[in-house]
Design an enzyme around this catalytic site. Structure first.
Site, PDB file in Angstrom:
ATOM      1  N   HIS A  82       0.840  -1.204   0.000  1.00 55.25           N
ATOM      2  CA  HIS A  82       0.000   0.000   0.000  1.00 55.25           C
ATOM      3  C   HIS A  82       0.868   1.245   0.000  1.00 55.25           C
ATOM      4  O   HIS A  82       1.824   1.347   0.753  1.00 55.25           O
ATOM      5  CB  HIS A  82      -0.908   0.028   1.245  1.00 55.25           C
ATOM      6  CG  HIS A  82      -1.758   1.258   1.305  1.00 55.25           C
ATOM      7  ND1 HIS A  82      -2.926   1.383   0.587  1.00 55.25           N
ATOM      8  CD2 HIS A  82      -1.587   2.435   1.959  1.00 55.25           C
ATOM      9  CE1 HIS A  82      -3.442   2.575   0.815  1.00 55.25           C
ATOM     10  NE2 HIS A  82      -2.652   3.231   1.638  1.00 55.25           N
ATOM     11  N   ASP A 161     -15.190   1.976   7.714  1.00 59.17           N
ATOM     12  CA  ASP A 161     -14.156   2.959   7.375  1.00 59.17           C
ATOM     13  C   ASP A 161     -14.697   4.023   6.427  1.00 59.17           C
ATOM     14  O   ASP A 161     -14.427   5.210   6.598  1.00 59.17           O
ATOM     15  CB  ASP A 161     -12.943   2.256   6.751  1.00 59.17           C
ATOM     16  CG  ASP A 161     -11.928   3.263   6.252  1.00 59.17           C
ATOM     17  OD1 ASP A 161     -11.393   4.015   7.090  1.00 59.17           O
ATOM     18  OD2 ASP A 161     -11.700   3.343   5.030  1.00 59.17           O
ATOM     19  N   ARG A 168     -15.166  12.061   9.471  1.00 57.75           N
ATOM     20  CA  ARG A 168     -13.906  12.736   9.828  1.00 57.75           C
ATOM     21  C   ARG A 168     -13.651  13.927   8.915  1.00 57.75           C
ATOM     22  O   ARG A 168     -13.173  14.978   9.339  1.00 57.75           O
ATOM     23  CB  ARG A 168     -12.737  11.747   9.742  1.00 57.75           C
ATOM     24  CG  ARG A 168     -12.729  10.710  10.873  1.00 57.75           C
ATOM     25  CD  ARG A 168     -11.808   9.554  10.544  1.00 57.75           C
ATOM     26  NE  ARG A 168     -10.447   9.995  10.278  1.00 57.75           N
ATOM     27  CZ  ARG A 168      -9.558   9.323   9.528  1.00 57.75           C
ATOM     28  NH1 ARG A 168      -9.893   8.174   8.975  1.00 57.75           N
ATOM     29  NH2 ARG A 168      -8.359   9.794   9.344  1.00 57.75           N
ATOM     30  N   SER A 183      -7.523   3.093   9.560  1.00 63.01           N
ATOM     31  CA  SER A 183      -8.263   3.158   8.302  1.00 63.01           C
ATOM     32  C   SER A 183      -7.507   2.398   7.201  1.00 63.01           C
ATOM     33  O   SER A 183      -8.063   1.535   6.513  1.00 63.01           O
ATOM     34  CB  SER A 183      -8.455   4.633   7.921  1.00 63.01           C
ATOM     35  OG  SER A 183      -8.836   4.780   6.575  1.00 63.01           O
ATOM     36  N   LYS A 187      -8.374  -1.790   5.554  1.00 69.96           N
ATOM     37  CA  LYS A 187      -8.623  -2.116   4.147  1.00 69.96           C
ATOM     38  C   LYS A 187      -7.683  -3.221   3.665  1.00 69.96           C
ATOM     39  O   LYS A 187      -8.084  -4.107   2.908  1.00 69.96           O
ATOM     40  CB  LYS A 187      -8.495  -0.857   3.283  1.00 69.96           C
ATOM     41  CG  LYS A 187      -9.717   0.044   3.430  1.00 69.96           C
ATOM     42  CD  LYS A 187      -9.573   1.367   2.718  1.00 69.96           C
ATOM     43  CE  LYS A 187      -8.801   2.351   3.547  1.00 69.96           C
ATOM     44  NZ  LYS A 187      -9.097   3.752   3.320  1.00 69.96           N
TER      45      LYS A 187
HETATM   46  N1  URA Z   1      -5.978   7.226   3.683  1.00 67.55           N
HETATM   47  C1  URA Z   1      -6.889   6.368   4.199  1.00 67.55           C
HETATM   48  O1  URA Z   1      -7.191   5.349   3.595  1.00 67.55           O
HETATM   49  N2  URA Z   1      -7.452   6.673   5.378  1.00 67.55           N
HETATM   50  C2  URA Z   1      -7.167   7.790   6.063  1.00 67.55           C
HETATM   51  O2  URA Z   1      -7.712   7.993   7.126  1.00 67.55           O
HETATM   52  C3  URA Z   1      -6.221   8.677   5.511  1.00 67.55           C
HETATM   53  C4  URA Z   1      -5.640   8.351   4.316  1.00 67.55           C
END
Ligand code: URA
Ligand code: CA
Length: 433
Positions: A82, A161, A168, A183, A187
Site C-alpha cells: 500500500h 471505514d 472525519r 483506516s 482495508k
Molecule cells: N488514507 C486512508 O485510507 N485513510 C485515512 O484515514 C487517511 C488516508
C-alpha cells in the site's frame, strides 16, 4: 454498554477494551450509533489518541464490518503493498510482475482512481483487450497458475471505514494518526493480505509533511499489522516530486514496461526494488532483504519480469504485443511543450499540482461518474536537482483537445526553480519489526 459512557471514557484518556471498540464499530456500521456520537468519539480520539492495542482492535473491527476477501485457496503467503497517496505512482504495475516472477503470489484487488490520475485498474485498461472483471474462481486459478492476477474491486469492503472517513472529513478529525493508521490497515486486512508492505510518502505533496510524522505513522501501522498477526514492514519515501516521469494512464503503462525492460526512470526502479525486496522477503521468496533484492535485479536483467508481465496481460485477454509497440495503446492527438520561465535548478515539483494538471488534461476523474481519457497526461523532462535554462522544455502535455492553457499553468506552478542544487533522498527509512 452506552456510547455516551465510552465517549467520556476516551475523553478522560482511558483505554477502550476490545469489546467496547467492537460495540462502537458494529453500532456505527448498522446505524444504532448515530453520526453525532461517533463524531464526538472521533474528536476524543483526536485529542487523547489510542494505544497500540486500541488501534489494532479498531482496525480489526473495521476490517470485519463488511465483506472480506478470502484468499485461502491461493497457495503461498499473499503479500499486499500500500502506498499512501502517490501522484503518477507506477510502482504497482512494475511490482506485480516483478514480484510474481520470483514465485511469490501477487493477488491484487485494485480500485479505480478518483481525482489526480487513474488507479491501477484504469491504467491496465489502456492495454487493448485487457479485462479486469473476471470471476473470483478465475482470479484464484490465475494466481495459482501464474502467480499473478489483478482484478477490479467488488463487494462492500470496510463500510465502517467509508462511513467514518466521511464523518472525519467534515468534523476536523482526518488528521489523527490512530484513525489514519487503522483506516489504511483495515482495508489491507479485509483484502485478505497475509503480509503487508507499506510505502509512506513524506513531503509537501503528501499527507505527512515531515519525516518525523511519516515515521510515526509508518511505525504505528507496522505495530498494528504485527499485532494483528500480519507480518508488516514499511518504508518512508520522498514526495518532493512525483515518481518517475509519466503521469497518466497509458503513459504510465509505457513507463512500467520500460522499467521492466531494465530501463525506465532511476527513482521508479529503485523504489520498486526496495518495496519488491520487502514483498519477496515477507512472501518467503528469499532469506533476507539483500537476497531478495539480488533476486529481483536478476529477474529484471534476464527478462523474466517482462515475460511475466506479457503472460499476465495475455491471461486476462490483453494484447501482449503492447510491450513491443506502445502505439497499440490510446494515443493523444495533441501535445504541448511547457518551457521554463527562469534558469536555475529544480528544487521541488509539487505533486498535487501535477496531479490536478493531469486531471485537467482528462487523465483523472473529477467525479466518480466522469469518463477518463487514457491517452492524456504529462511527461516530466526535468526532475529535482536538474539544471534548467529559461525556455527549455520541462514538461510535455498530452491531450485529445488543443486547448491546454489551464494544465500548462498548473504545470508551471508545480515547478519550483531556485539557485541551490538539491539532491533528493528517495528512501528516508526502512522500518522492519
Ligand atoms: N488514507 C486512508 O485510507 N485513510 C485515512 O484515514 C487517511 C488516508
Ligand atoms: Ca510515474
Amino acid at each position: 454498554m452506552r456510547m455516551v459512557d465510552l465517549i467520556v471514557k476516551k475523553q478522560e484518556g482511558k483505554e477502550l477494551s476490545k469489546e467496547e471498540i467492537h460495540y462502537i464499530i458494529n453500532g456505527f456500521t448498522n446505524g444504532s450509533i448515530p453520526d453525532y456520537q461517533m463524531s464526538a468519539l472521533a474528536m476524543a480520539i483526536y485529542f487523547q489518541d489510542m494505544t497500540d492495542n486500541e488501534r489494532m482492535e479498531m482496525t480489526m473491527a473495521m476490517a470485519e464490518s463488511g465483506d472480506q476477501i478470502d484468499l485461502s485457496e491461493i497457495e503461498g503467503i499473499k503479500v499486499d503493498k500500500h502506498s499512501t497517496g502517490g501522484v503518477g505512482d507506477t510502482t504497482t504495475l512494475v511490482l506485480a510482475p516483478l514480484v510474481a516472477s520470483t514465485g511469490v503470489p501477487v493477488a491484487k484487488m485494485s480500485g479505480r482512481g478518483l481525482g489526480h490520475t487513474g488507479g491501477t485498474i484504469d491504467k491496465l485498461e489502456s492495454i487493448p483487450g485487457f479485462h479486469v472483471e473476471i470471476s473470483e474462481e478465475r482470479f484464484i486459478e490465475l494466481v495459482n497458475k501464474n502467480k499473478l492476477s489483478v482484478v477490479g474491486q467488488s463487494g462492500d469492503l470496510t463500510p465502517a471505514d467509508k462511513k467514518l472517513y466521511a464523518l472525519r472529513d467534515v468534523t476536523g478529525t482526518v488528521n489523527s494518526l490512530s484513525l489514519i493508521a487503522s483506516s489504511i490497515m483495515s482495508k489491507k486486512i479485509a483484502s485478505g493480505a497475509d503480509a503487508i508492505v507499506l510505502d509512506v510518502k513524506v513531503g509537501a505533496g503528501a499527507f505527512m509533511k515531515t519525516t518525523e510524522a511519516a515515521e510515526e505513522l509508518a511505525k504505528a501501522m507496522v505495530r498494528i499489522g504485527n499485532l494483528a498477526g500480519r507480518n508488516t514492514m514499511a518504508i518512508i519515501s520522498d514526495m518532493s516530486q512525483p515518481l518517475g516521469q509519466a503521469i497518466g494512464n497509458a503513459l504510465e503503462v509505457e513507463e512500467a514496461i520500460e522499467t521492466l525492460k531494465g530501463k525506465g526512470p532511476d527513482d521508479l526502479k529503485e523504489l520498486c526494488l526496495v518495496l519488491g525486496a520487502q514483498m519477496v522477503y515477507l512472501g518467503g521468496g528469499a532469506d533476507s532483504l539483500e537476497a531478495a533484492r539480488t533476486l529481483l535485479e536478476e529477474k529484471l536483467a534476464n527478462g523474466q519480469a517482462l515475460e511475466k508481465f506479457k503472460e499476465f496481460i495475455a491471461s486476462q485477454d490483453g494484447n501482449p504485443e503492447v510491450v513491443n509497440d506502445y502505439s497499440l495503446m490510446p494515443q493523444a492527438s495533441f501535445t504541448k511543450d511547457v518551457k521554463a520561465e527562469q534558469s536555475g535548478f529544480v528544487t521541488e515539483i509539487i505533486a498535487d499540482n501535477i496531479g490536478v494538471a493531469a486531471m485537467k488534461l482528462g487523465a483523472g476523474r473529477a467525479t466518480k461518474e466522469s469518463e477518463i481519457d487514457l491517452a492524456a497526461g504529462l511527461m516530466l523532462h526535468k526532475k529535482v536537482g536538474d539544471a534548467v535554462e529559461v525556455g527549455e522544455v520541462i514538461v510535455t502535455l498530452y491531450a485529445n483537445k488543443e486547448e491546454m492553457t489551464e494544465a500548462e499553468n498548473m504545470a508551471l506552478a508545480a515547478y519550483k526553480i531556485g539557485e541551490e542544487q538539491l539532491i533528493p533522498t528517495l528512501i528516508h527509512e526502512v522500518i522492519t519489526k
